[in-house]
Write a protein that holds these residues in place. Structure first.
Motif, PDB file in Angstrom:
ATOM      1  N   ALA A 415     100.843  44.353  38.744  1.00 27.19           N
ATOM      2  CA  ALA A 415     101.156  45.174  37.575  1.00 27.19           C
ATOM      3  C   ALA A 415     100.391  46.487  37.544  1.00 27.19           C
ATOM      4  O   ALA A 415     100.654  47.321  36.668  1.00 27.19           O
ATOM      5  CB  ALA A 415     100.859  44.384  36.305  1.00 27.19           C
ATOM      6  N   ASN A 416      99.436  46.669  38.466  1.00 29.81           N
ATOM      7  CA  ASN A 416      98.559  47.838  38.435  1.00 29.81           C
ATOM      8  C   ASN A 416      97.942  47.983  37.049  1.00 29.81           C
ATOM      9  O   ASN A 416      97.905  49.065  36.455  1.00 29.81           O
ATOM     10  CB  ASN A 416      99.318  49.110  38.812  1.00 29.81           C
ATOM     11  N   ALA A 417      97.446  46.864  36.537  1.00 33.42           N
ATOM     12  CA  ALA A 417      96.915  46.821  35.178  1.00 33.42           C
ATOM     13  C   ALA A 417      95.719  45.884  35.135  1.00 33.42           C
ATOM     14  O   ALA A 417      95.574  44.993  35.982  1.00 33.42           O
ATOM     15  CB  ALA A 417      97.988  46.330  34.200  1.00 33.42           C
ATOM     16  N   VAL A 418      94.872  46.089  34.150  1.00 31.46           N
ATOM     17  CA  VAL A 418      93.840  45.096  33.863  1.00 31.46           C
ATOM     18  C   VAL A 418      94.514  43.944  33.127  1.00 31.46           C
ATOM     19  O   VAL A 418      95.189  44.151  32.116  1.00 31.46           O
ATOM     20  CB  VAL A 418      92.708  45.697  33.016  1.00 31.46           C
ATOM     21  N   ILE A 419      94.361  42.749  33.662  1.00 23.28           N
ATOM     22  CA  ILE A 419      94.956  41.560  33.054  1.00 23.28           C
ATOM     23  C   ILE A 419      93.870  40.782  32.324  1.00 23.28           C
ATOM     24  O   ILE A 419      92.832  40.461  32.906  1.00 23.28           O
ATOM     25  CB  ILE A 419      95.612  40.653  34.118  1.00 23.28           C
ATOM     26  N   GLY A 451      94.325  37.026  18.618  1.00 23.12           N
ATOM     27  CA  GLY A 451      94.682  37.869  19.757  1.00 23.12           C
ATOM     28  C   GLY A 451      94.958  39.304  19.365  1.00 23.12           C
ATOM     29  O   GLY A 451      94.678  40.240  20.131  1.00 23.12           O
ATOM     30  N   ASP A 452      95.504  39.518  18.156  1.00 20.21           N
ATOM     31  CA  ASP A 452      95.743  40.874  17.685  1.00 20.21           C
ATOM     32  C   ASP A 452      94.421  41.619  17.512  1.00 20.21           C
ATOM     33  O   ASP A 452      94.317  42.816  17.825  1.00 20.21           O
ATOM     34  CB  ASP A 452      96.501  40.836  16.349  1.00 20.21           C
ATOM     35  N   VAL A 453      93.409  40.910  17.023  1.00 20.71           N
ATOM     36  CA  VAL A 453      92.085  41.506  16.882  1.00 20.71           C
ATOM     37  C   VAL A 453      91.529  41.901  18.253  1.00 20.71           C
ATOM     38  O   VAL A 453      90.980  42.996  18.431  1.00 20.71           O
ATOM     39  CB  VAL A 453      91.129  40.540  16.158  1.00 20.71           C
ATOM     40  N   LEU A 454      91.684  41.009  19.231  1.00 18.62           N
ATOM     41  CA  LEU A 454      91.195  41.311  20.579  1.00 18.62           C
ATOM     42  C   LEU A 454      91.843  42.583  21.121  1.00 18.62           C
ATOM     43  O   LEU A 454      91.158  43.445  21.700  1.00 18.62           O
ATOM     44  CB  LEU A 454      91.469  40.132  21.512  1.00 18.62           C
ATOM     45  N   SER A 455      93.139  42.728  20.947  1.00 13.40           N
ATOM     46  CA  SER A 455      93.824  43.936  21.436  1.00 13.40           C
ATOM     47  C   SER A 455      93.249  45.189  20.798  1.00 13.40           C
ATOM     48  O   SER A 455      93.078  46.223  21.456  1.00 13.40           O
ATOM     49  CB  SER A 455      95.326  43.850  21.135  1.00 13.40           C
ATOM     50  N   GLY A 456      92.943  45.103  19.513  1.00 13.25           N
ATOM     51  CA  GLY A 456      92.369  46.250  18.837  1.00 13.25           C
ATOM     52  C   GLY A 456      90.986  46.612  19.348  1.00 13.25           C
ATOM     53  O   GLY A 456      90.651  47.792  19.492  1.00 13.25           O
ATOM     54  N   ILE A 457      90.172  45.594  19.648  1.00 11.05           N
ATOM     55  CA  ILE A 457      88.840  45.871  20.188  1.00 11.05           C
ATOM     56  C   ILE A 457      88.954  46.557  21.540  1.00 11.05           C
ATOM     57  O   ILE A 457      88.247  47.539  21.824  1.00 11.05           O
ATOM     58  CB  ILE A 457      88.013  44.574  20.315  1.00 11.05           C
ATOM     59  N   ILE A 458      89.839  46.040  22.401  1.00 10.43           N
ATOM     60  CA  ILE A 458      90.031  46.669  23.715  1.00 10.43           C
ATOM     61  C   ILE A 458      90.413  48.131  23.546  1.00 10.43           C
ATOM     62  O   ILE A 458      89.842  49.033  24.173  1.00 10.43           O
ATOM     63  CB  ILE A 458      91.104  45.927  24.533  1.00 10.43           C
ATOM     64  N   MET A 466      85.502  54.127  27.543  1.00 16.47           N
ATOM     65  CA  MET A 466      85.006  53.048  28.385  1.00 16.47           C
ATOM     66  C   MET A 466      86.045  52.746  29.462  1.00 16.47           C
ATOM     67  O   MET A 466      87.244  52.674  29.186  1.00 16.47           O
ATOM     68  CB  MET A 466      84.751  51.800  27.533  1.00 16.47           C
ATOM     69  N   PRO A 467      85.643  52.560  30.728  1.00 20.21           N
ATOM     70  CA  PRO A 467      86.612  52.224  31.773  1.00 20.21           C
ATOM     71  C   PRO A 467      87.374  50.951  31.423  1.00 20.21           C
ATOM     72  O   PRO A 467      86.849  50.064  30.733  1.00 20.21           O
ATOM     73  CB  PRO A 467      85.740  52.031  33.015  1.00 20.21           C
ATOM     74  N   ALA A 472      87.816  45.859  28.692  1.00 16.82           N
ATOM     75  CA  ALA A 472      88.427  44.549  28.484  1.00 16.82           C
ATOM     76  C   ALA A 472      87.374  43.443  28.510  1.00 16.82           C
ATOM     77  O   ALA A 472      87.390  42.527  27.677  1.00 16.82           O
ATOM     78  CB  ALA A 472      89.493  44.297  29.546  1.00 16.82           C
ATOM     79  N   CYS A 473      86.443  43.523  29.458  1.00 16.42           N
ATOM     80  CA  CYS A 473      85.384  42.511  29.539  1.00 16.42           C
ATOM     81  C   CYS A 473      84.527  42.521  28.278  1.00 16.42           C
ATOM     82  O   CYS A 473      84.220  41.466  27.702  1.00 16.42           O
ATOM     83  CB  CYS A 473      84.501  42.754  30.763  1.00 16.42           C
ATOM     84  N   ALA A 474      84.119  43.707  27.854  1.00 16.85           N
ATOM     85  CA  ALA A 474      83.288  43.814  26.657  1.00 16.85           C
ATOM     86  C   ALA A 474      84.020  43.290  25.429  1.00 16.85           C
ATOM     87  O   ALA A 474      83.442  42.568  24.599  1.00 16.85           O
ATOM     88  CB  ALA A 474      82.869  45.271  26.440  1.00 16.85           C
ATOM     89  N   ALA A 475      85.296  43.623  25.308  1.00 19.60           N
ATOM     90  CA  ALA A 475      86.069  43.184  24.144  1.00 19.60           C
ATOM     91  C   ALA A 475      86.195  41.663  24.101  1.00 19.60           C
ATOM     92  O   ALA A 475      86.053  41.046  23.035  1.00 19.60           O
ATOM     93  CB  ALA A 475      87.449  43.831  24.170  1.00 19.60           C
TER      94      ALA A 475
END
Length: 514
Positions: A415-419, A451-458, A466-467, A472-475
């Motif tokens: 996906a060329n994405a962070v999963i 999960g919606d909260v997690l998306s917002g933190i990311i 932030m890279p 994503a790891c920090a979130a």
């Protein structure tokens, strides 16, 4: 740094390099490992009436012979049960020769209530199901409810994947050496390990560095240096702007949860992008979060041109409909075109795809993957749970030879994405092969809207520069830590505010390290 996770093959290479560098040799490392395990047993189990040490024929068994020798010398009643003789002239054979206790065959294993068991049979070195005498030993220990101390990893658990093929010991404590393995953190293996103790046996950080490890435990040391700290002259737009797409009038809550989480994570400005028929509903619930009508691609493009947000959240509450997937693709293409042709190219725009966006794209996954590979495409973070992952990456999910770690890596590359492959053992993977396994997850997070909260933190962290992998790891860590500290009674609305003390501690640590 000790957050690297070593596969069993990498751990063997670390042993080899350490021995080659000297002055430690193989038996020296084995003695240190056994000493570390024996010390934990003597510290923890003062009331044990007897210790039964189960020894395999390989290095794990060699550690067990050292443990038995030390315990016996300390006055602890000790019996060794062997599943097979060590290879002649091996380090294990030398450790067995140094131990004064004569081994008994594992086929006769028996134990009494009040005793403890040291599992030094196979550790991470077993590549087939635990069976025969070893399997019977598991049954005996389980039936008697005896505490188990595992050496390296409970026998029966894969050090690579955490999978259990057949049976496995359930340890009260697991002592491992130099670095943890993926199997210590991935389910179901993590549930078999109990408390994990990481012992130093003399394998230097420089040796680990030679391995070029690309798998990590998701702890703050991995990303704390990239955590954004506002500049003294910062204003709201310098701190990053996040746009969050809202669903219709009856599905606006998910977007507001994401938006509030983005703001709490430090974004200076957050705008909910709402269809016209949901504007009044959203307006009634928003205060510090801005609101803008953006029900069409043209309206979204006007917002992008006017406000230049650094990150977007697309998916929560939008509905699992093909037209949602179509809109996501149009949006990615519009962002890509804008980055090529306008001053907005200076903005490192990123996009979080979550929830209904993932399901809606599952009918045309190749179109998503191709769009993500275009030059100047936005950085993508995709956050599927198990079911969503299976829909978007059906063939990868269906390959039972792959661990969760392998699946996340394969999906990120495609996906060329962070999963962010969510679950109690969330795995975060980047397209370049880096991956992290989260270990501070809490069952309280299994609640609607989490999960919606997690998306917002990311998105909030991405907007602050932030890279993508580190964000994503920090979130994931922040989200889990906030949930764990809050505990019973947690609902998704609690999470954004619960982030505050966790963030304060991280900022204090970040500033202290500068």
């Amino acid at each position: 740094m000790s957050n690297e996770l070593l596969s069993p093959a990498e751990m063997s290479e670390a042993d080899r390099l350490t021995i080659a560098a000297g002055p430690a040799d193989g038996i020296g490392l084995m003695r240190r490992a056994g000493e570390a395990v024996a010390a934990e047993i003597l510290k923890r189990y003062h009331a044990a009436t007897h210790v039964h040490v189960l020894c395999g024929p390989g290095n794990n068994g060699g550690d067990g012979y050292v443990v038995a020798r030390i315990l016996a010398a300390s006055g602890v009643g000790t019996t060794i049960w062997s599943s097979g003789a060590p290879r002649p002239e091996s380090d294990t054979a030398l450790a067995a020769a140094e131990c004064p206790i004569k081994p008994r065959p594992l086929s006769g294993f028996d134990a009494e209530p009040g005793s403890i068991v040291v599992d030094a049979l196979y550790g991470a070195g077993l590549s087939k199901p635990l069976s025969g005498d070893a399997g019977k030993a598991v049954d005996t220990v389980t039936a008697l409810h005896l505490p188990v101390v595992a050496v390296d990893l409970p026998s029966g658990v894969s050090g690579t994947s955490g999978d259990i093929s057949g049976r496995a010991f359930r340890a009260e404590v697991t002592i491992t050496f130099a670095r943890k393995k993926p199997g210590h953190l991935l389910l179901p293996g993590r549930g078999q390990c109990g408390e994990i103790v990481l012992a130093d046996i003399g394998i230097a950080d420089g040796i680990i560095a030679q391995l070029a490890v690309s798998t990590f435990e998701n702890v703050p040391d991995l990303w704390l240096g990239d955590l954004p700290v506002p500049a003294l002259d910062a204003h709201k737009y310098k701190r990053g702007h996040v746009g969050v797409f809202s669903g219709g009038p009856s599905a606006t809550g998910a977007a507001r949860l994401s938006a509030l989480a983005a703001a709490r994570s430090g974004a200076g400005a957050v705008t909910v992008l709402s269809p016209g028929n949901a504007m009044q509903v959203n307006a009634a619930h928003l205060t510090s979060i801005m609101l803008r009508e953006a029900g069409s691609l043209e309206e979204v493009q006007e917002f992008l041109a006017a406000r230049h947000p650094e990150a977007l959240v697309f998916g929560p509450g939008l509905g699992p409909k093909p037209e949602v997937g179509d809109f996501a693709l149009q949006l990615i293409k519009a962002l890509t075109a804008e980055a090529r042709t306008s001053a907005a190219a200076s903005h490192a725009l990123a996009m979080v795809l979550d929830a209904d966006a993932i399901t809606s794209l599952a009918h045309q996954p190749q179109a998503l993957f191709e769009a993500a590979r275009q030059p100047n495409a936005p950085a993508l973070a995709v956050t599927p749970h198990e079911g969503e992952f299976g829909r978007l990456f059906a063939d990868i999910a269906g390959d039972k030879t792959l661990s969760k770690l392998d699946r996340a890596r394969a999906a990120a590359a495609r996906a060329n994405a962070v999963i962010v492959y969510k679950g109690a053992d969330t795995v975060i993977a980047a397209p370049n092969g880096r991956a992290a396994i989260n270990s501070n997850g809490a069952p309280w997070l299994a609640t609607a809207g989490s999960g919606d909260v997690l998306s917002g933190i990311i998105a909030g962290l991405l907007a602050q520069g932030m890279p993508a992998f580190e964000a994503a790891c920090a979130a994931v860590w922040l989200h889990a830590e906030a949930g764990s500290r809050f505990g019973p009674g947690l609902i998704a609305e609690d999470l954004p505010l619960a982030l505050v003390p966790v963030l304060r501690e991280l900022f204090d640590a970040r500033m202290a390290g500068q």
